[in-house]
Design an enzyme around this catalytic site. Structure first.
Site, PDB file in Angstrom:
ATOM      1  N   PHE A  73      46.880  38.977  35.054  1.00 38.96           N
ATOM      2  CA  PHE A  73      48.093  38.274  35.472  1.00 38.96           C
ATOM      3  C   PHE A  73      47.714  37.266  36.546  1.00 38.96           C
ATOM      4  O   PHE A  73      47.153  37.637  37.589  1.00 38.96           O
ATOM      5  CB  PHE A  73      49.127  39.263  35.995  1.00 38.96           C
ATOM      6  CG  PHE A  73      49.574  40.255  34.956  1.00 38.96           C
ATOM      7  CD1 PHE A  73      50.608  39.947  34.081  1.00 38.96           C
ATOM      8  CD2 PHE A  73      48.953  41.485  34.836  1.00 38.96           C
ATOM      9  CE1 PHE A  73      51.013  40.858  33.108  1.00 38.96           C
ATOM     10  CE2 PHE A  73      49.347  42.405  33.877  1.00 38.96           C
ATOM     11  CZ  PHE A  73      50.377  42.085  33.008  1.00 38.96           C
ATOM     12  N   THR A 120      46.047  42.001  38.483  1.00 41.10           N
ATOM     13  CA  THR A 120      46.707  40.840  39.071  1.00 41.10           C
ATOM     14  C   THR A 120      45.683  40.098  39.913  1.00 41.10           C
ATOM     15  O   THR A 120      44.885  40.718  40.615  1.00 41.10           O
ATOM     16  CB  THR A 120      47.902  41.228  39.966  1.00 41.10           C
ATOM     17  OG1 THR A 120      47.445  42.046  41.034  1.00 41.10           O
ATOM     18  CG2 THR A 120      48.975  41.961  39.169  1.00 41.10           C
ATOM     19  N   CYS A 121      45.681  38.792  39.834  1.00 41.35           N
ATOM     20  CA  CYS A 121      44.788  37.988  40.670  1.00 41.35           C
ATOM     21  C   CYS A 121      45.180  38.222  42.122  1.00 41.35           C
ATOM     22  O   CYS A 121      46.325  37.975  42.516  1.00 41.35           O
ATOM     23  CB  CYS A 121      44.922  36.514  40.311  1.00 41.35           C
ATOM     24  SG  CYS A 121      43.989  35.431  41.420  1.00 41.35           S
ATOM     25  N   VAL A 122      44.244  38.698  42.909  1.00 36.24           N
ATOM     26  CA  VAL A 122      44.564  39.093  44.279  1.00 36.24           C
ATOM     27  C   VAL A 122      45.070  37.915  45.102  1.00 36.24           C
ATOM     28  O   VAL A 122      46.044  38.046  45.844  1.00 36.24           O
ATOM     29  CB  VAL A 122      43.377  39.817  44.951  1.00 36.24           C
ATOM     30  CG1 VAL A 122      42.173  38.911  45.111  1.00 36.24           C
ATOM     31  CG2 VAL A 122      43.793  40.421  46.281  1.00 36.24           C
ATOM     32  N   ALA A 168      48.535  36.905  43.898  1.00 36.88           N
ATOM     33  CA  ALA A 168      49.488  37.972  44.209  1.00 36.88           C
ATOM     34  C   ALA A 168      49.875  37.952  45.685  1.00 36.88           C
ATOM     35  O   ALA A 168      51.062  38.064  46.022  1.00 36.88           O
ATOM     36  CB  ALA A 168      48.899  39.326  43.829  1.00 36.88           C
TER      37      ALA A 168
END
Length: 131
Positions: free
Chosen positions: A42, A80-82, A85
């Site tokens: 994501f 999720t892309c940190v 996010a």
């Protein structure tokens, strides 16, 4: 045709566009056809799929829970892309601790990862499909 290994990239928000729901429908279809969904990454607004604070109306499809169930049943990584996010307020427990935040809201079954994880998927999966 032999089974293929897939990673999906979801850029659309959990309820702001149709792309996340379409990605979920594609995911279930490819699993039904015997393919393997290794991971869903994501990115951008897509990280909102990973917040546990989404509460759709009673008569609406709960996309976050659907992703969680799919991941659990079929051993799919939900990443999720940190960086994306954190910019959008989707925070894991470890990131909350690291940044001095009192709360976290990353939904169970989701993990935060860097773009290196997506790059690795692009090199190792048979197909990467973006939504």
């Amino acid at each position: 045709m032999s089974a293929l290994r897939y990673t999906l990239v979801v850029n659309g928000s959990v309820y702001g566009s149709q792309s996340a729901r379409t990605a979920y429908q594609f995911a279930t279809a490819l699993i039904e056809k015997g393919h393997t969904l290794v991971s869903v990454f994501f990115y951008q607004d897509g990280v909102t799929n990973g917040t546990e604070l989404t509460v759709p109306a009673n008569d609406e499809f709960h996309l976050t829970k659907a992703w969680q169930q799919l991941a659990k049943q079929h051993n799919v990584r939900l990443e999720t892309c940190v960086a994306a996010a954190l910019r959008r307020g989707v925070v894991s427990q470890s990131e909350a601790s690291q940044h001095g935040l009192l709360q976290h809201n990353l939904a169970e079954g989701f993990e935060q990862a860097g773009l290196g994880s997506l790059a690795e998927a692009m090199l190792t999966q048979d197909r990467v499909v973006q939504f």
